[in-house]
Design a protein around this motif. Structure first.
Motif, PDB file in Angstrom:
ATOM      1  N   ASP A 176      -9.486 -53.729 -29.032  1.00  7.36           N
ATOM      2  CA  ASP A 176     -10.344 -52.619 -29.434  1.00  7.36           C
ATOM      3  C   ASP A 176      -9.559 -51.752 -30.408  1.00  7.36           C
ATOM      4  OD1 ASP A 176     -11.937 -50.251 -29.541  1.00  7.36           O
ATOM      5  OD2 ASP A 176     -12.693 -50.635 -27.518  1.00  7.36           O
ATOM      6  N   ALA A 177     -10.131 -51.490 -31.591  1.00  5.30           N
ATOM      7  CA  ALA A 177      -9.431 -50.752 -32.633  1.00  5.30           C
ATOM      8  C   ALA A 177      -9.844 -49.288 -32.712  1.00  5.30           C
ATOM      9  CB  ALA A 177      -9.636 -51.429 -33.987  1.00  5.30           C
ATOM     10  N   ARG A 178     -10.571 -48.790 -31.715  1.00  5.83           N
ATOM     11  CA  ARG A 178     -10.924 -47.374 -31.715  1.00  5.83           C
ATOM     12  C   ARG A 178      -9.695 -46.525 -31.384  1.00  5.83           C
ATOM     13  NH1 ARG A 178     -15.949 -47.426 -27.714  1.00  5.83           N
ATOM     14  NH2 ARG A 178     -14.586 -49.013 -26.758  1.00  5.83           N
ATOM     15  N   PRO A 179      -9.667 -45.263 -31.844  1.00  2.53           N
ATOM     16  CA  PRO A 179      -8.459 -44.442 -31.692  1.00  2.53           C
ATOM     17  C   PRO A 179      -7.909 -44.361 -30.274  1.00  2.53           C
ATOM     18  CG  PRO A 179     -10.001 -43.367 -33.171  1.00  2.53           C
ATOM     19  CD  PRO A 179     -10.722 -44.560 -32.622  1.00  2.53           C
ATOM     20  N   ALA A 180      -8.761 -44.104 -29.287  1.00  3.28           N
ATOM     21  CA  ALA A 180      -8.263 -43.958 -27.915  1.00  3.28           C
ATOM     22  C   ALA A 180      -7.621 -45.250 -27.412  1.00  3.28           C
ATOM     23  CB  ALA A 180      -9.399 -43.538 -26.985  1.00  3.28           C
ATOM     24  N   LYS A 181      -8.201 -46.384 -27.794  1.00  3.11           N
ATOM     25  CA  LYS A 181      -7.657 -47.667 -27.356  1.00  3.11           C
ATOM     26  C   LYS A 181      -6.351 -47.991 -28.080  1.00  3.11           C
ATOM     27  CE  LYS A 181     -11.091 -48.517 -24.563  1.00  3.11           C
ATOM     28  NZ  LYS A 181     -10.909 -48.541 -23.098  1.00  3.11           N
ATOM     29  N   VAL A 182      -6.277 -47.621 -29.362  1.00  2.00           N
ATOM     30  CA  VAL A 182      -5.040 -47.849 -30.101  1.00  2.00           C
ATOM     31  C   VAL A 182      -3.935 -46.948 -29.552  1.00  2.00           C
ATOM     32  CG1 VAL A 182      -3.922 -47.710 -32.364  1.00  2.00           C
ATOM     33  CG2 VAL A 182      -6.234 -48.644 -32.169  1.00  2.00           C
ATOM     34  N   PHE A 183      -4.284 -45.702 -29.207  1.00  3.15           N
ATOM     35  CA  PHE A 183      -3.291 -44.831 -28.571  1.00  3.15           C
ATOM     36  C   PHE A 183      -2.747 -45.473 -27.296  1.00  3.15           C
ATOM     37  CE2 PHE A 183      -2.595 -41.902 -25.028  1.00  3.15           C
ATOM     38  CZ  PHE A 183      -1.427 -41.289 -25.464  1.00  3.15           C
ATOM     39  N   ALA A 184      -3.645 -46.047 -26.481  1.00  7.36           N
ATOM     40  CA  ALA A 184      -3.205 -46.695 -25.239  1.00  7.36           C
ATOM     41  C   ALA A 184      -2.253 -47.849 -25.543  1.00  7.36           C
ATOM     42  CB  ALA A 184      -4.416 -47.180 -24.450  1.00  7.36           C
ATOM     43  N   SER A 185      -2.515 -48.578 -26.610  1.00 10.94           N
ATOM     44  CA  SER A 185      -1.630 -49.681 -26.987  1.00 10.94           C
ATOM     45  C   SER A 185      -0.274 -49.162 -27.451  1.00 10.94           C
ATOM     46  CB  SER A 185      -2.277 -50.526 -28.085  1.00 10.94           C
ATOM     47  OG  SER A 185      -3.433 -51.194 -27.605  1.00 10.94           O
ATOM     48  N   VAL A 186      -0.285 -48.060 -28.220  1.00 14.27           N
ATOM     49  CA  VAL A 186       0.982 -47.455 -28.658  1.00 14.27           C
ATOM     50  C   VAL A 186       1.799 -47.048 -27.442  1.00 14.27           C
ATOM     51  CG1 VAL A 186       2.021 -45.490 -29.853  1.00 14.27           C
ATOM     52  CG2 VAL A 186       0.060 -46.677 -30.875  1.00 14.27           C
ATOM     53  N   ARG A 187       1.136 -46.440 -26.477  1.00 12.80           N
ATOM     54  CA  ARG A 187       1.820 -45.994 -25.257  1.00 12.80           C
ATOM     55  C   ARG A 187       2.313 -47.176 -24.420  1.00 12.80           C
ATOM     56  NH1 ARG A 187      -2.488 -43.891 -21.617  1.00 12.80           N
ATOM     57  NH2 ARG A 187      -2.731 -46.149 -21.369  1.00 12.80           N
ATOM     58  N   ASP A 188       1.444 -48.160 -24.202  1.00  8.15           N
ATOM     59  CA  ASP A 188       1.765 -49.248 -23.278  1.00  8.15           C
ATOM     60  C   ASP A 188       2.739 -50.270 -23.863  1.00  8.15           C
ATOM     61  OD1 ASP A 188       0.035 -48.017 -21.538  1.00  8.15           O
ATOM     62  OD2 ASP A 188      -1.637 -49.397 -21.915  1.00  8.15           O
ATOM     63  N   TYR A 189       2.675 -50.474 -25.191  1.00  6.41           N
ATOM     64  CA  TYR A 189       3.529 -51.485 -25.819  1.00  6.41           C
ATOM     65  C   TYR A 189       4.662 -50.877 -26.644  1.00  6.41           C
ATOM     66  CZ  TYR A 189      -0.224 -54.603 -24.397  1.00  6.41           C
ATOM     67  OH  TYR A 189      -1.147 -55.293 -23.653  1.00  6.41           O
ATOM     68  N   ASP A 190       4.819 -49.553 -26.556  1.00  3.28           N
ATOM     69  CA  ASP A 190       5.939 -48.878 -27.221  1.00  3.28           C
ATOM     70  C   ASP A 190       5.948 -49.104 -28.732  1.00  3.28           C
ATOM     71  OD1 ASP A 190       7.243 -47.804 -24.790  1.00  3.28           O
ATOM     72  OD2 ASP A 190       7.575 -49.922 -24.317  1.00  3.28           O
ATOM     73  N   TYR A 191       4.770 -49.028 -29.345  1.00  4.02           N
ATOM     74  CA  TYR A 191       4.718 -49.170 -30.796  1.00  4.02           C
ATOM     75  C   TYR A 191       5.404 -47.999 -31.493  1.00  4.02           C
ATOM     76  CZ  TYR A 191       1.291 -52.946 -30.120  1.00  4.02           C
ATOM     77  OH  TYR A 191       0.653 -54.108 -29.742  1.00  4.02           O
ATOM     78  N   ASP A 192       5.498 -46.844 -30.828  1.00  2.00           N
ATOM     79  CA  ASP A 192       6.238 -45.732 -31.411  1.00  2.00           C
ATOM     80  C   ASP A 192       7.723 -46.062 -31.509  1.00  2.00           C
ATOM     81  OD1 ASP A 192       6.389 -45.774 -28.637  1.00  2.00           O
ATOM     82  OD2 ASP A 192       6.282 -43.595 -28.402  1.00  2.00           O
ATOM     83  N   LEU A 193       8.237 -46.807 -30.533  1.00  2.00           N
ATOM     84  CA  LEU A 193       9.621 -47.279 -30.595  1.00  2.00           C
ATOM     85  C   LEU A 193       9.799 -48.246 -31.765  1.00  2.00           C
ATOM     86  CD1 LEU A 193      12.508 -47.891 -29.601  1.00  2.00           C
ATOM     87  CD2 LEU A 193      11.500 -49.513 -27.968  1.00  2.00           C
ATOM     88  N   GLN A 194       8.866 -49.151 -31.941  1.00  2.89           N
ATOM     89  CA  GLN A 194       8.950 -50.102 -33.041  1.00  2.89           C
ATOM     90  C   GLN A 194       8.989 -49.370 -34.382  1.00  2.89           C
ATOM     91  OE1 GLN A 194       5.494 -52.641 -33.788  1.00  2.89           O
ATOM     92  NE2 GLN A 194       6.870 -54.357 -34.145  1.00  2.89           N
TER      93      GLN A 194
END
Length: 272
Positions: A161-179
């Protein structure tokens, strides 16, 4: 720092430098990190994403079409495992066309295509040594885009799901901010460049293959990514300097603390 754009997928993944994909396990514990180093995981969960990457970026690991609907048969599993052993990406025939459709959706999206067509290399492998810890780090950036005087790491993610809330969840769960933080560090330390906040191109894995672009420019994402990066570098350095230290979860018996919303949420559910 070495810039090895011609490095193969197998050579890149065999390199001992700390990467985001394995290094993020240090946020869990050194034990989990060391286990992954000793037991590289091959999973079909990410194969479609790898194929989408290759088709959209025009580069990447070789793809092997597996003429089976599933991996339940011995023959199908043998073909899959042989592809993995050769550093290639297996994909079932039934999954190949959806991957093609998703890649076409990315290229048909004006903003996503605009990022991918900016000046700069694709699948850029970068290596550097962290000045503070001496830990060797690496990263492979899908697109290293030049935006005026800045180098912006662009990453293509295939999500449900590419909606903002779902992408935020992916950033949080998969540590995309770390990447994103790892990429910025590699650009600054390895290339001596001026890194910009990372960009995510999110494409859905199911029809109609929605696409949206997000930049992790919010100060909280910058701060969280930098904190995670400092944490894994410090833990990698500690593991290097004291290999006999305790590697699992922290020792001792700890008070389990619920999140702040726990009681309020419970009261709302019990008293609708």
């Amino acid at each position: 720092m070495s810039d090895t754009a011609t490095m193969t997928e197998a050579e890149y993944h065999a390199h001992p430098a700390l990467s985001y994909s394995v290094g993020k396990l240090l946020l869990r514990s050194p034990q989990h990190y060391l286990h992954r180093l000793a037991n590289r995981e091959e999973t079909t969960e990410f194969d479609i994403g790898h194929v989408i990457h290759g088709l959209a970026l025009g580069i990447g690991a070789d793809v092997v079409e597996i003429p089976h609907d599933s991996y339940r048969t011995k023959e199908a599993r043998a073909l899959r495992d042989a592809a993995y052993a050769e550093g290639k990406v297996p994909i079932k025939t039934a999954d190949l066309q959806p991957a093609r459709d998703a890649a076409e959706a990315v290229l048909a999206h004006p903003t996503a295509r605009g990022w991918l067509e900016r000046e700069g290399p694709v699948e850029q492998s970068l290596f550097a040594e962290d000045p503070a810890t001496g830990v060797a780090i690496r990263g492979k950036i899908d697109k290293l885009a030049t935006v005026r005087d800045r180098l912006v790491p662009v990453d293509l993610k295939s999500l449900a799901d590419a909606r903002p809330a779902k992408v935020f969840a992916s950033v949080r769960d998969y540590d995309y901010d770390l990447q994103a933080a790892m990429y910025r560090h590699l650009i600054a330390v390895g290339l001596g460049g001026n890194p910009g906040p990372g960009v995510l191109i999110a494409v859905e894995k199911q029809p109609p293959y929605g696409v949206a672009c997000y930049q992790l420019a919010h100060e909280d994402f910058i701060a969280s990514g930098d904190l995670k990066l400092r944490t894994i570098l410090a833990r990698a350095a500690a593991l290097r300097d004291d290999p006999d230290a305790w590697r699992g979860y922290p020792l001792g018996t700890h008070v389990l603390t619920p999140p702040a919303y726990y009681l309020t949420d419970l009261e709302e559910r019990l008293n609708p």
